[in-house]
Structures are given as C-alpha cells and as structure tokens.
Design a protein around this motif. Sequence first.
Motif, PDB file in Angstrom:
ATOM      1  N   THR A  11       4.382   4.277   3.916  1.00 56.83           N
ATOM      2  CA  THR A  11       4.383   5.687   3.505  1.00 56.83           C
ATOM      3  C   THR A  11       3.229   6.445   4.136  1.00 56.83           C
ATOM      4  O   THR A  11       3.398   7.569   4.641  1.00 56.83           O
ATOM      5  N   LYS A  12       2.041   5.841   4.134  1.00 51.13           N
ATOM      6  CA  LYS A  12       0.865   6.511   4.682  1.00 51.13           C
ATOM      7  C   LYS A  12       1.009   6.751   6.180  1.00 51.13           C
ATOM      8  O   LYS A  12       0.660   7.820   6.686  1.00 51.13           O
ATOM      9  N   ASP A  15       3.606   9.505   6.849  1.00 53.70           N
ATOM     10  CA  ASP A  15       3.035  10.816   6.519  1.00 53.70           C
ATOM     11  C   ASP A  15       2.052  11.272   7.597  1.00 53.70           C
ATOM     12  O   ASP A  15       2.033  12.451   7.979  1.00 53.70           O
TER      13      ASP A  15
END
Length: 246
Positions: A11-12, A15
């Motif tokens: 996810t990081k 993003d």
Amino acid sequence: MAEAAAARLITKVVDAQAARGTASVVLTGGRNGNGLLAALAQSPARDAIDWSRIDLWWGDERFLPEGDPERNVTQAREALLDAVPVDPARVHAMAPSDGPYGSDVEAAAAAYAAELAAAAGGEDHAHVPAFDVLMLGVGPDTHVASLFPEHPGTRESVLTVVGVHGSPKPPPTRISLTFPAIRAAREVWLLAAGEDKAGAVALALSAPGEVQAPASGAYGRSRTLWLLDRAAAAKLPPSLYPPASA
C-alpha cells in the motif's frame, strides 16, 4: 507479522508511486526482514507495485564475497527480487568483499554514501534520499542495521554509512547506515517477531538511549512504526500493547 507488514508495504509503495511517480525503500535482512519479502512475493497484490519505478536500498550488509548466502542482497534475491521485474539499475546493493574495493570496507562504505548522496539530488537532509519506507529488524540485543550497543557507529553524527569492525554477531565486518541516514526516511518501520525479541522491544521502547539500545534511536521524519507479533510484544506494558482480551 510478515504478511501484515508486506500488505502495508504494498500500500505504501503504491501510494508513493501515485504521488511522486516513484518509490524508495530500504530493505532489511534477517529472519523478520526475509520473512516479509517472502510474504510479499506470495501476495496476490504484489503486482499492484510498478517494479520498474522503485529504488531498493539496504540498511546494512555483511561484508562477504558476491553471492555469499549470508549476504542480505543474496537472500533478498531468493526471497523476492528474482520473482519480480525490478530494474537492476535501481537495486542498490552494498559492495561485496571481492568487489571493486577489495577488502577495504571503509572504501566500500564511502562509495555507498556517495551513491546515496547522488540519489538525494540536493535534498536537504543528511545527503541521502527521502526514503518512503526504511525497514529495520530489531535484534535480541536491540541492534538495528549493524549498529550494535556501545559500538562506534551508534555515536556517528556526520557520516551516513560506516564500516563496522568487530561485530558481536558474525561476520565481524559489515557496512551499515548510521542514524543520520536512518532518520532521513519519511517512515521507519521496526520489525520484531518471536519471544526472543520481547526483551529488546521493551527495552528500546523505554527510551534508554541509542548508544545502549540502538533501536530506540531509529525513527522517521513523519512516522515511526513498530510491527510486532504478540510474542515480541509480551513484555510491553498494557498501555502500549493491550492483552488479547482487551
């Protein structure tokens, strides 16, 4: 813990790539770091990452010959990197002991510092890139990277990369980022799983000082995240980690 951390990392990275077009991650070795990479390799969501637009660095490395099974980069390739289309030019491994600097670990450390400075592109924080995530495994003695309790590297305030001599954990010669480099990261994640890490986690979070407990000196510019399993968190006070029934 490894699976949860891998999901967070996906996810990081996604993003960061959406926001800036690229991502920069510092990997860690050891049982927990390699477990995370293996979990990432098995995750169906791994292909959400654009592997051609990520820079991979290391927090430390064992100063051993190229391809040695104890080197962090060798283990990372086996756990993940050989299975994803990462750009080889963006995999920033630390020099081996049979590389261009031979047995001169100080020269190898200086070369990695220069590579970090070049990648920073003039950013104003300790001559290293603004890593999106810098991951560190926490040792049973509270060491992170190859910064061991009371060792000279824990007192370094200028150099971003140092050669480590006389490591209490074999092999004795290593290369490691220092606290100035670690603290340039946007986020620092500390990984610990297993009951053998419980004492180290409790000590580091009691703020004893980074020379005595190096894990306590590892923190990010915007966030510091401890990723633990219940065994590693067993000695924390309930205010920090409530029991399962809470």
